[in-house]
Design a protein around this motif. Sequence first.
Motif, PDB file in Angstrom:
ATOM      1  N   SER A 135       0.763  -1.106   0.017  1.00 35.26           N
ATOM      2  CA  SER A 135      -0.004   0.084   0.075  1.00 35.26           C
ATOM      3  C   SER A 135       0.993   1.142  -0.094  1.00 35.26           C
ATOM      4  O   SER A 135       1.943   1.340   0.884  1.00 35.26           O
ATOM      5  N   THR A 136       0.505   2.135  -0.754  1.00 31.88           N
ATOM      6  CA  THR A 136       1.580   3.662  -0.831  1.00 31.88           C
ATOM      7  C   THR A 136       0.097   4.451  -1.001  1.00 31.88           C
ATOM      8  O   THR A 136      -0.807   4.437  -0.830  1.00 31.88           O
ATOM      9  N   GLU A 137       0.743   5.635  -1.094  1.00 34.35           N
ATOM     10  CA  GLU A 137      -0.075   7.032  -0.950  1.00 34.35           C
ATOM     11  C   GLU A 137      -0.815   6.977  -2.144  1.00 34.35           C
ATOM     12  O   GLU A 137      -1.998   7.613  -2.449  1.00 34.35           O
ATOM     13  N   ARG A 142       0.174  -1.230  -4.774  1.00 33.14           N
ATOM     14  CA  ARG A 142       1.219  -1.724  -5.775  1.00 33.14           C
ATOM     15  C   ARG A 142       1.514  -3.108  -5.657  1.00 33.14           C
ATOM     16  O   ARG A 142       1.438  -3.552  -4.691  1.00 33.14           O
TER      17      ARG A 142
END
Length: 372
Positions: A196-198, A202
């Motif tokens: 999890s990214t901003e 991904r």
Amino acid sequence: MGRYDRYILSQLLVLFSFFSIVLVSVYWVNRAVGLFDTLISDGQNLRVFLEFSALSLPQIILLVLPVSAFVAAIYVTNRMIGDSELVVMQTAGCSALRLLRPVWVFGIIAGLLIAILAHLLVPAARAQLMERSYEVSRDMTGRFLREGQFIHPTDGITVYIRAITELGEFRDVFLQDRSAPDVETTYTARRALLVSTEDGPRLVMFDGIAQNVDRASQRLSTVEFEDFTYDIAGLIEAPTGRILSIREMSTPALLLAPRAVAEAQGSTLAAFRFAGHDRIARSLFVIFVPVIAAATLMLGAFSRFGIWPQILLAVALIVPLQMSWNAAEAIGSRQEGMAHLAYLQPALAAAVAALMVTLSMRGSRRRGGAAA
């Protein structure tokens, strides 16, 4: 309250609770089956299902309480007539209005419960449910956490994961991307991680191969990689915002909100006003439901064959009241200035209750005179 009032009220409350539990259970099981299939098929766990089920209970209780109040009043009155308790009380000089006093108190208690649900619990639970639904719809992780299955999280995307370790690592991943019209790309990797990214989730793949097929030229190009990051958020669109539902808004907001607020939520000012007044009307309507049931059953004298005609009459009186609400809702929620139609149902219920009480009082006087 006298001993008679406490006795009848306790009987009504006990049976009201019993019928409410039964009806809520039946309604909840019916709703839970569809909810379970939807959430589990979307990759969510049992905890999310239980949370969603609990948040839907206040709305279910709001729907079944008027029915439970009606059935409880029918059952208690029928039993008292069958046991000749009402006959004894009428012979002792008690009028029908006096006998119906605990039923009025029971109706007021049911109305208070409906008011608490309609104005406080249901909007709060609905708001939390919609917020959690929005979070779940944005969570792409659950759509990939299914091992040994070919899944299609969106059109043109196929994912297969052979196994998922206890640490959340994917083993032997297959991902085919056919979202582009001219290019088809297939990724295979020994292992992968969902990060999890901003900017969104991904999929990071390790030790794999990317096979790219140009559909126009039918050329195949192969690239080996040690690590490769695949943008899931770029292919699966998550909602960027959510519109508030009328059910989750507070009653003052529905009654006082300007037109711009209603239109910003994808609704109309007429729908806002009617929904706000309808919450008030619901609590008023349920006050008269048990009174109609009890007074109608008191119209007939004791019979060994039962009082089924009076029970059917009570049901027949409630059905048009529900039909009046349907007609009022169809008009009041679409035409501005017609929100007062929300009070049509409780007004008709009050008139029917007054008529049934009057008729039962006349019948009890005739029976009392004959007994004397």
